[in-house]
Design an enzyme around this catalytic site. Structure first.
Site, mmCIF file in Angstrom:
data_model
loop_
_atom_site.group_PDB
_atom_site.id
_atom_site.type_symbol
_atom_site.label_atom_id
_atom_site.label_comp_id
_atom_site.label_asym_id
_atom_site.label_seq_id
_atom_site.Cartn_x
_atom_site.Cartn_y
_atom_site.Cartn_z
ATOM 1 N N ARG A 97 51.951 58.593 65.049
ATOM 2 C CA ARG A 97 51.470 57.576 65.994
ATOM 3 C C ARG A 97 51.160 56.224 65.346
ATOM 4 O O ARG A 97 50.817 55.266 66.023
ATOM 5 C CB ARG A 97 50.234 58.103 66.744
ATOM 6 C CG ARG A 97 50.612 59.053 67.870
ATOM 7 C CD ARG A 97 49.384 59.667 68.500
ATOM 8 N NE ARG A 97 48.791 60.690 67.634
ATOM 9 C CZ ARG A 97 47.531 61.107 67.737
ATOM 10 N NH1 ARG A 97 46.730 60.576 68.627
ATOM 11 N NH2 ARG A 97 47.077 62.049 66.934
ATOM 12 N N TYR A 129 58.642 21.560 35.155
ATOM 13 C CA TYR A 129 59.733 22.540 35.247
ATOM 14 C C TYR A 129 61.063 21.815 35.277
ATOM 15 O O TYR A 129 61.278 20.915 36.104
ATOM 16 C CB TYR A 129 59.512 23.332 36.546
ATOM 17 C CG TYR A 129 60.436 24.492 36.777
ATOM 18 C CD1 TYR A 129 60.660 25.453 35.791
ATOM 19 C CD2 TYR A 129 61.078 24.646 38.009
ATOM 20 C CE1 TYR A 129 61.498 26.536 36.024
ATOM 21 C CE2 TYR A 129 61.918 25.737 38.249
ATOM 22 C CZ TYR A 129 62.120 26.671 37.251
ATOM 23 O OH TYR A 129 62.940 27.740 37.484
ATOM 24 N N GLY A 177 38.843 70.074 67.700
ATOM 25 C CA GLY A 177 38.461 71.473 67.793
ATOM 26 C C GLY A 177 37.015 71.528 68.274
ATOM 27 O O GLY A 177 36.203 70.672 67.932
ATOM 28 N N ASN A 237 40.206 10.940 35.147
ATOM 29 C CA ASN A 237 40.373 10.625 36.565
ATOM 30 C C ASN A 237 41.864 10.626 36.872
ATOM 31 O O ASN A 237 42.627 9.869 36.267
ATOM 32 C CB ASN A 237 39.763 9.250 36.859
ATOM 33 C CG ASN A 237 39.619 9.048 38.359
ATOM 34 O OD1 ASN A 237 40.536 9.354 39.124
ATOM 35 N ND2 ASN A 237 38.476 8.538 38.780
ATOM 36 N N GLY A 254 49.959 64.850 56.134
ATOM 37 C CA GLY A 254 50.469 64.545 57.475
ATOM 38 C C GLY A 254 51.256 63.244 57.531
ATOM 39 O O GLY A 254 51.125 62.379 56.673
#
Ligand code: UD1
Ligand code: CA
Length: 455
Positions: free
Chosen positions: A15, A386, A137, A376, A11
């Site tokens: 809706r 990067y 039904g 630390n 189906g």
């Protein structure tokens, strides 16, 4: 007993007002159809067939890993027509179980109860008493209470519409009988569809008794037709999971403000979750773990005695026992913390390992780094990993002390017990046991005066 389970999932779900096929909408981040599959998969000796249609490619792609045969229903001409598509894959002696792909919370125990009622003289039907049966039904019974047929809402008379016992659509029957009745279906009804429900009347005509059972809770058989129903079932599902976790030793400060969108494969006891915690994917959580408000944990392993303060995001990470995280910490994928590590507020880690007793307490980015034990890292430290094209690693050895506001330009190594002076930009390896710093010398200009405005 060999079972063939047919899951109807062709189906469209108009809706839902969605580009996504209905059965791919999710409860607890799992597609509706997947819920039905996962439940039925637990039945022994069971071959699962899924009737699919709308969004065919996407449905098969999203659920490519499941062990089923896919049967395409090109045109959706009704539930009976859907089951007809599988007819030639049904053996006479099979017990055929019909499930719906948009009814996600059906329980295994309910299905087992249904299957126990199937014999060569019976058909098992799951029905439900509803306060408002509109759309369902209706189960029609004779004066002795025997089921005689199912009438669809649109074909029902005024008196039939008053029946509150609804058809869930879920049923089980022997293959030889089902195939015979499927052959006799017609579409002469109000909707011009081939109704699977018409087989009930045919069964009765063949002296087959319809045995009805009901689920423990109505929620088990509720379908999803719109997003309101979807949200209702999400809450039902989440409530069940919250109860399951509380029964196993988890304190939820507010069970309605907790979401589990996946599993906790290994679950300890005395875990406390504050409000709005979300746990997603596959996780493991140890004993005595405290999870603060608004924290999101995904695909992660959390050790014993960990304390996670509010507003943390932890994804694909490992947090060793005794760690203290947050508030406002973000552990991105491939972060691995050994025992007793402290990660404080506004600290982001990515693809980094941190050995035991190290501290990164404030405002830092540590990415692609290997951090030793008892290190630390001061406030505002950044691993510059990067260069715009490639990523490089930073190695910080045991006992190092990184002064605040330091940038470590990777690839770079800070040696064991080395100290980096605050405000440094470290571009070369820093030797162990020594102080390294890069800092412009401070100076003061004696007699300097602020400029003043001249008219
Ligand atoms: C059906 C039942 C009705 C029952 C109700 C419970 C029939 C004729 N009616 O009605 O008695 O009370 O379910 O929710 O069976 N589907 C297909 N192919 C199709 C038609 C449907 O795969 O051609 C699938 C749908 O995707 C859905 C399920 O079957 O998962 C039920 O279809 P739906 O149209 O919702 O049936 P209802 O009219 O609600
Ligand atoms: Ca329906």
């Amino acid at each position: 007993m060999k079972i063939t389970t047919i899951i109807l999932a062709a189906g469209k779900g108009t809706r839902m007002c969605s580009d996504l096929p209905k059965v791919l909408h999710k409860i607890a981040n799992r597609p509706l159809l997947r819920h039905v599959y996962d439940m039925s998969y637990q039945l022994n000796n069971n071959a699962i067939k899924i009737v699919y249609g709308h969004g065919a490619n996407l449905v098969r792609k999203v659920l490519a890993d499941i062990d089923v045969s896919w049967v395409e229903q090109k045109q959706q001409l009704g539930t009976g027509h859907a089951v007809q598509q599988v007819s030639d894959q049904i053996s006479d002696s099979d017990i055929v179980l019909i499930l719906y792909g948009d009814v996600p919370l059906l329980k295994l125990a309910t299905v087992k109860g249904l299957l126990a009622n199937v014999s060569d003289k019976t058909l098992a039907l799951l029905t439900v008493k509803l306060k408002n049966p509109t759309g369902y039904g209706r189960i029609v019974r004779d004066s002795s209470g025997k089921v005689t047929k199912i009438v669809e809402e649109k074909d029902a008379s005024i008196t039939e519409k008053e029946i509150v016992e609804g058809n869930t659509g879920i049923m089980a029957v022997e293959g030889n009988k089902l195939k015979k009745w499927l052959n006799q279906l017609s579409n002469h009804n109000a909707q011009g569809e081939y109704y699977l429900t018409d087989i009930i009347e045919m069964a009765v005509a063949d002296q087959i008794t319809i045995i009805t059972t009901q689920p423990e809770s109505v929620d088990e058989v509720l379908g999803v037709n719109n997003r309101i129903q979807l949200s209702h079932l999400e809450r039902v599902y989440q409530q069940e999971q919250a109860i399951m976790l509380m029964e196993r030793g988890v304190t939820l400060m507010d069970p309605v403000r907790f979401d589990l969108r996946g599993t906790i494969v290994k679950l300890g006891i005395d875990i406390v979750c504050d409000v709005n915690v979300i746990i997603e994917g596959e996780n493991s959580i140890g004993n005595n773990v405290i999870i603060g408000a608004n924290t999101h944990i995904k695909n992660s392993i959390i050790g014993d005695n960990v304390e996670i303060l509010a507003n943390c995001i932890i994804e694909n990470s490992v947090v060793g026992q005794g760690c203290k995280i947050g508030p406002y910490a973000r552990l991105r994928p491939e972060t691995v913390l050994a025992e007793n590590v402290h990660i404080g507020n506004f600290v982001e880690l990515k693809k980094s390992t941190v050995a035991s007793f190290s501290k990164i307490n404030h405002l830092s980015y540590i990415g692609d780094a290997t951090v030793g034990a008892q290190v630390n890292i001061g406030a505002g430290t950044i691993t510059c990993n990067y260069d715009g094209v490639n990523k490089f690693r930073t190695i910080i050895e045991d006992g190092a002390f990184i002064g605040s506001d330091t940038q470590l330009i990777a690839p770079v190594t800070v040696g064991k017990n080395a100290t980096i002076g605050a405000g440094s930009t470290i571009t070369r390896d820093s030797p162990e046991n020594q102080l390294t710093l890069s800092r412009a010398k401070q100076m003061t200009l004696a007699g300097w005066k602020r400029p003043v405005k001249h008219d």
